[in-house]
Write an enzyme that holds these catalytic residues in place. Sequence first.
Site, PDB file in Angstrom:
ATOM      1  N   GLN A 104       0.920  -1.174  -0.084  1.00 19.93           N
ATOM      2  CA  GLN A 104       0.027   0.067   0.160  1.00 19.93           C
ATOM      3  C   GLN A 104       1.108   1.394  -0.025  1.00 19.93           C
ATOM      4  O   GLN A 104       1.635   1.150   0.803  1.00 19.93           O
ATOM      5  CB  GLN A 104      -0.821   0.147   1.243  1.00 19.93           C
ATOM      6  CG  GLN A 104      -2.003   1.215   1.496  1.00 19.93           C
ATOM      7  CD  GLN A 104      -2.842   1.425   2.537  1.00 19.93           C
ATOM      8  OE1 GLN A 104      -2.219   1.589   3.562  1.00 19.93           O
ATOM      9  NE2 GLN A 104      -3.994   0.971   2.447  1.00 19.93           N
ATOM     10  N   TYR A 174      -6.153  10.842   3.390  1.00 19.15           N
ATOM     11  CA  TYR A 174      -4.630  10.960   2.999  1.00 19.15           C
ATOM     12  C   TYR A 174      -4.551  12.065   1.710  1.00 19.15           C
ATOM     13  O   TYR A 174      -5.500  12.428   1.546  1.00 19.15           O
ATOM     14  CB  TYR A 174      -4.066   9.761   2.391  1.00 19.15           C
ATOM     15  CG  TYR A 174      -3.824   8.475   3.636  1.00 19.15           C
ATOM     16  CD1 TYR A 174      -4.619   8.646   5.157  1.00 19.15           C
ATOM     17  CD2 TYR A 174      -2.724   7.964   3.901  1.00 19.15           C
ATOM     18  CE1 TYR A 174      -4.305   7.713   6.063  1.00 19.15           C
ATOM     19  CE2 TYR A 174      -2.232   7.367   4.954  1.00 19.15           C
ATOM     20  CZ  TYR A 174      -3.234   7.087   6.032  1.00 19.15           C
ATOM     21  OH  TYR A 174      -3.007   6.407   7.146  1.00 19.15           O
ATOM     22  N   ARG A 350      -9.953  -7.265  10.460  1.00 20.13           N
ATOM     23  CA  ARG A 350      -9.923  -7.667  11.617  1.00 20.13           C
ATOM     24  C   ARG A 350     -10.037  -9.020  12.209  1.00 20.13           C
ATOM     25  O   ARG A 350      -9.731  -9.817  12.959  1.00 20.13           O
ATOM     26  CB  ARG A 350     -11.008  -6.789  12.410  1.00 20.13           C
ATOM     27  CG  ARG A 350     -10.759  -5.130  12.838  1.00 20.13           C
ATOM     28  CD  ARG A 350     -11.916  -4.479  13.183  1.00 20.13           C
ATOM     29  NE  ARG A 350     -12.948  -4.483  12.067  1.00 20.13           N
ATOM     30  CZ  ARG A 350     -14.043  -3.603  12.237  1.00 20.13           C
ATOM     31  NH1 ARG A 350     -14.192  -3.208  13.269  1.00 20.13           N
ATOM     32  NH2 ARG A 350     -14.792  -3.571  10.896  1.00 20.13           N
TER      33      ARG A 350
END
Length: 391
Positions: A104, A174, A350
């Site tokens: 990423q 971002y 998660r």
Amino acid sequence: MPPTSPVPDVFAPAKLGPVSLRNRILKAATFEGMTKDAVVSDELVEFHRRHAAGGVGMTTVAYCAVAPEGRTERNQIWMRDEAIPGLRRLTDAVHAEGAAASAQIGHAGPVANSASTGAPALGPSRLFSRQSMRTVRAATKDDIERITRAHGDAARFAVEAGFDAVEIHMGHSYFTSSFLSPKINKRKDEYGGSLDNRAKVALGVARAVREAVGDRIAILAKLGMDDGVPGGFWLDESVEVARRLERDGSVDALELTAGSSLLNPMYLFRGEAPLEDFAAAVSQPLRLGVKLAGGAFLRSYPYREAYLLESARQFRAAVDLPLVLLGGISERATMEAAMAEGFEFVAMGRALLREPDLVNRLRDEPGTRSLCVHCNKCMPTIFSGTHCVLA
């Protein structure tokens, strides 16, 4: 995907751009907190090797900044020559387990913690950051051009390090995401105002990455569908950005996300916000701020399986690009339903922190239920090494 197409088997091999994956399940980018001195550690290698051994088709390293000031804190990796040997060790370990590896890449922009990095945080407009308790500087045109080029350079570093894909970060406020957001972007020049102007950075970054690596690796964009706040980036505009990315041919797939690290971070995660755990994990004065006002910033949202599906359907109807469904993916039935609705891939976060081998077990025992209770207590562990506190 045409409705008459056969529904793909989520556990069968699939193509993502030029890359062949053993299945359609991706380990979503979850910042690992395991990169002391901004380079790969043994712990980071083992983290991703374990997920690869657990059965995912591809695991995503999060996060590799394209410039030193583009980190959210000083220990994050930024793509440079010194980082390559460790990243190569990581990709070798992932490949040895039969999985692919994605990096990423991105620039944290106004989410960057300038108090930690020692460099000014950059955004489309000047604003005050509650995270760093400092002012974010408005990026100049030179900054924008430099950061755009840096994404291409980072993608080339990823190729050198043996990655099979890069995921361009276009979400969570971002750098590229902040320019898209009318809530954050107050510029009056050619990068502000209309969507045509606000989308220039995101589209330019994607083109720079494509020009840098061609078809040597797969290119995904993690695109924010909406900020989760009134007046922010919303579905009508994000769908149009998806169409433009498709038209440009700059990306091979879109991973659809939501929320803003500046404005509404829990909108992505859903479930209870672990305020006490966050307060314990940070230092003063941020600890006091979390205790006094954390509930207003870290809001809680009900959790349900595939909670981003309703919004993601609008993208499936609008583009032919392969789409990655993210958000509350923890059961085989959810994955199969996503395939039936035309999504080519799913991403898990998660649930895999709780059980890195969950994909293998879902494949071998379809009735397997995830042990993740979505307590979100894993989130504050990013400061000490991301893990499930219940495992």
